[in-house]
Design a protein around this motif. Structure first.
Motif, short mmCIF file in Angstrom:
data_model
loop_
_atom_site.label_atom_id
_atom_site.label_comp_id
_atom_site.label_asym_id
_atom_site.label_seq_id
_atom_site.Cartn_x
_atom_site.Cartn_y
_atom_site.Cartn_z
N LYS A 5 7.26 4.48 -10.30
CA LYS A 5 7.26 2.68 -9.48
C LYS A 5 8.68 3.18 -8.75
CE LYS A 5 5.94 -2.37 -9.98
NZ LYS A 5 7.27 -2.80 -11.36
N TRP A 44 8.58 -6.47 1.30
CA TRP A 44 8.53 -5.77 -0.20
C TRP A 44 7.66 -6.26 -1.18
CZ3 TRP A 44 9.08 -0.95 -1.38
CH2 TRP A 44 9.10 -0.63 -2.39
N ASP A 45 6.94 -6.29 -0.90
CA ASP A 45 5.63 -6.74 -2.48
C ASP A 45 5.78 -6.20 -3.45
OD1 ASP A 45 3.86 -8.02 -4.22
OD2 ASP A 45 2.13 -7.07 -2.81
N SER A 46 6.45 -7.15 -4.36
CA SER A 46 7.47 -6.54 -5.88
C SER A 46 5.98 -6.21 -6.90
CB SER A 46 8.23 -7.75 -6.85
OG SER A 46 8.12 -8.71 -6.68
N LYS A 47 5.16 -6.88 -6.68
CA LYS A 47 4.45 -6.64 -7.61
C LYS A 47 3.48 -5.36 -7.80
CE LYS A 47 2.80 -11.46 -8.83
NZ LYS A 47 2.02 -12.52 -9.07
N LYS A 48 3.22 -4.58 -6.35
CA LYS A 48 2.50 -3.46 -6.00
C LYS A 48 3.41 -2.83 -5.29
CE LYS A 48 -1.38 -6.25 -3.77
NZ LYS A 48 -2.08 -5.97 -2.26
N ILE A 50 5.00 -1.86 -2.79
CA ILE A 50 4.68 -1.54 -1.43
C ILE A 50 5.84 -2.51 -0.32
CG2 ILE A 50 3.20 -0.20 -1.89
CD1 ILE A 50 1.07 -2.41 -0.88
N ASN A 52 4.89 -5.04 2.94
CA ASN A 52 3.97 -5.98 3.71
C ASN A 52 3.33 -5.47 4.38
OD1 ASN A 52 3.92 -7.40 0.87
ND2 ASN A 52 6.11 -9.28 1.72
#
Length: 52
Positions: A5, A44-48, A50, A52
């Motif tokens: 991850k 930053w997209d913490s769930k994915k 990746i 944004n």
């Protein structure tokens, strides 16, 4: 089972951005590897894990 991850680390760098690391987990033990990338929390997209 091994999982990979991308994570945004919590410690801010001197120029205001956060480092992005690769986290590898196996048997509930994690190892972090630094990458040459940095991002702001808005980018930053913490769930994915990746940008944004």
């Amino acid at each position: 089972m091994i999982s990979f991850k991308n994570v945004l680390r919590k410690k801010k760098l001197s120029y205001g951005k956060y480092p992005i690391s690769l986290r590898i987990s196996k048997d509930r033990k994690s190892i972090f590897f630094r990458t040459p990338y940095t991002a702001d929390t808005k980018e930053w997209d913490s769930k994915k894990g990746i940008f944004n």
